[in-house]
Scaffold this active site. Sequence first.
Site: not given
Ligand code: ZN
Length: 176
Positions: A138-139
Amino acid sequence: MPEGRNRRIVVYGHPALRRRAGAVSTFTPELAQVFADIKETMLQQDGLGLAANQIGEAVAVFSINPRAAGVDRDPCCIINPRVVRTGGSVEDEEGCLSLPGLYEVIARPSMVLVAGFDENGAPVEIEGEGLLARALLHEVDHLNGVLFIDHLSPTRRRLLNARLSEFEELERRACE
Ligand code: ZN
């Protein structure tokens, strides 16, 4: 390390979230402050991870808090992260501090190995499974200007249009 500050996390609609982060080439005191700020903001606002563009900084760094995913490892920043390998696939609910209160089920690899550098410029690797793998991916997405909702089918994404407009309005007001 400078003391980190708890910064405002920008919300969907802010252009920083769609920018690709620039790689870090020199470790300056200004960047050390940014690294500290990202980590502090993540911890203060109960994030599992936080990317630089979420506090409006266009550099390739995110912080991650493995403890929030049940993994006994200190919160840290990963600079110039790259995905070395992934494995498996799992669907699970996902959210984002820049899309507060929105949760959607997204398929992601169930394991990932990410390599990069720590705050001092030393090479570092972090391997994650399950929730930690999801957070790391996600990052990394954030630093490429990608949001988790981009992984939804067009139909599911369309159902969110009203919510997304509300976020844009919220962000516009915050910038006034
Ligand atoms: Zn986020």
